[in-house]
Design a protein around this motif. Sequence first.
Motif, PDB file in Angstrom:
ATOM      1  N   VAL A  32       0.836  -1.209   0.000  1.00  0.00           N
ATOM      2  CA  VAL A  32       0.000   0.000   0.000  1.00  0.00           C
ATOM      3  C   VAL A  32       0.866   1.252   0.000  1.00  0.00           C
ATOM      4  O   VAL A  32       0.618   2.187  -0.777  1.00  0.00           O
ATOM      5  N   GLU A  33       1.901   1.293   0.827  1.00  0.00           N
ATOM      6  CA  GLU A  33       2.779   2.467   0.850  1.00  0.00           C
ATOM      7  C   GLU A  33       3.536   2.592  -0.464  1.00  0.00           C
ATOM      8  O   GLU A  33       3.706   3.700  -0.998  1.00  0.00           O
ATOM      9  N   ARG A  36       1.119   4.010  -2.873  1.00  0.00           N
ATOM     10  CA  ARG A  36       0.879   5.425  -2.590  1.00  0.00           C
ATOM     11  C   ARG A  36       1.984   6.280  -3.199  1.00  0.00           C
ATOM     12  O   ARG A  36       1.725   7.284  -3.842  1.00  0.00           O
ATOM     13  N   GLU A  55       1.065  -6.342  -4.152  1.00  0.00           N
ATOM     14  CA  GLU A  55       0.649  -7.252  -3.081  1.00  0.00           C
ATOM     15  C   GLU A  55       0.883  -8.706  -3.473  1.00  0.00           C
ATOM     16  O   GLU A  55       1.395  -9.499  -2.692  1.00  0.00           O
ATOM     17  N   VAL A  73      -9.948  -5.122   0.462  1.00  0.00           N
ATOM     18  CA  VAL A  73      -9.176  -4.256   1.355  1.00  0.00           C
ATOM     19  C   VAL A  73      -8.264  -3.346   0.538  1.00  0.00           C
ATOM     20  O   VAL A  73      -8.161  -2.142   0.812  1.00  0.00           O
ATOM     21  N   LEU A  74      -7.628  -3.898  -0.478  1.00  0.00           N
ATOM     22  CA  LEU A  74      -6.747  -3.101  -1.331  1.00  0.00           C
ATOM     23  C   LEU A  74      -7.530  -2.024  -2.078  1.00  0.00           C
ATOM     24  O   LEU A  74      -7.051  -0.903  -2.248  1.00  0.00           O
ATOM     25  N   GLN A  76     -10.192  -0.514  -0.991  1.00  0.00           N
ATOM     26  CA  GLN A  76     -10.476   0.533  -0.001  1.00  0.00           C
ATOM     27  C   GLN A  76      -9.249   1.407   0.233  1.00  0.00           C
ATOM     28  O   GLN A  76      -9.350   2.633   0.323  1.00  0.00           O
ATOM     29  N   GLU A  77      -8.091   0.781   0.325  1.00  0.00           N
ATOM     30  CA  GLU A  77      -6.843   1.535   0.516  1.00  0.00           C
ATOM     31  C   GLU A  77      -6.577   2.446  -0.682  1.00  0.00           C
ATOM     32  O   GLU A  77      -6.204   3.608  -0.520  1.00  0.00           O
ATOM     33  N   ALA A  80      -8.868   5.451  -0.598  1.00  0.00           N
ATOM     34  CA  ALA A  80      -8.424   6.443   0.382  1.00  0.00           C
ATOM     35  C   ALA A  80      -7.241   7.253  -0.152  1.00  0.00           C
ATOM     36  O   ALA A  80      -7.174   8.472   0.033  1.00  0.00           O
ATOM     37  N   ILE A  81      -6.337   6.590  -0.839  1.00  0.00           N
ATOM     38  CA  ILE A  81      -5.190   7.281  -1.437  1.00  0.00           C
ATOM     39  C   ILE A  81      -5.661   8.230  -2.529  1.00  0.00           C
ATOM     40  O   ILE A  81      -5.207   9.372  -2.612  1.00  0.00           O
TER      41      ILE A  81
END
Length: 96
Positions: A32-33, A36, A55, A73-74, A76-77, A80-81
């Motif tokens: 995720v980071e 981002r 991932e 989940v990914l 959603q992440e 958000a990003i």
Amino acid sequence: MSSLPGIGPVTQGRLGEAGIRTVSELKAIGSVEAYRRLKFMLPRQVSLNALYALEAALRGCHWLDLPQDVKMVLQQEAQAIEEAFRRGPVSRCTMC
């Protein structure tokens, strides 16, 4: 980095530009980071599939084989990003 499945030379180069040069660095910050960082560098060129690929590479599988709950989940992440990107920088000072 080329030892990870699904991480080709283009993605490897982009990760390097984002300061992620080794598999251990990628593992330490997580998919995720890493996504981002790539998304903020290249917002139009980096898609959700890049997050899936990162991932999956860390898990040692193909992104199509990621479990559906992990993909959710990914997603959603990534959302958000994307929202943070649209909002732009946030001032740390409430009086500024």
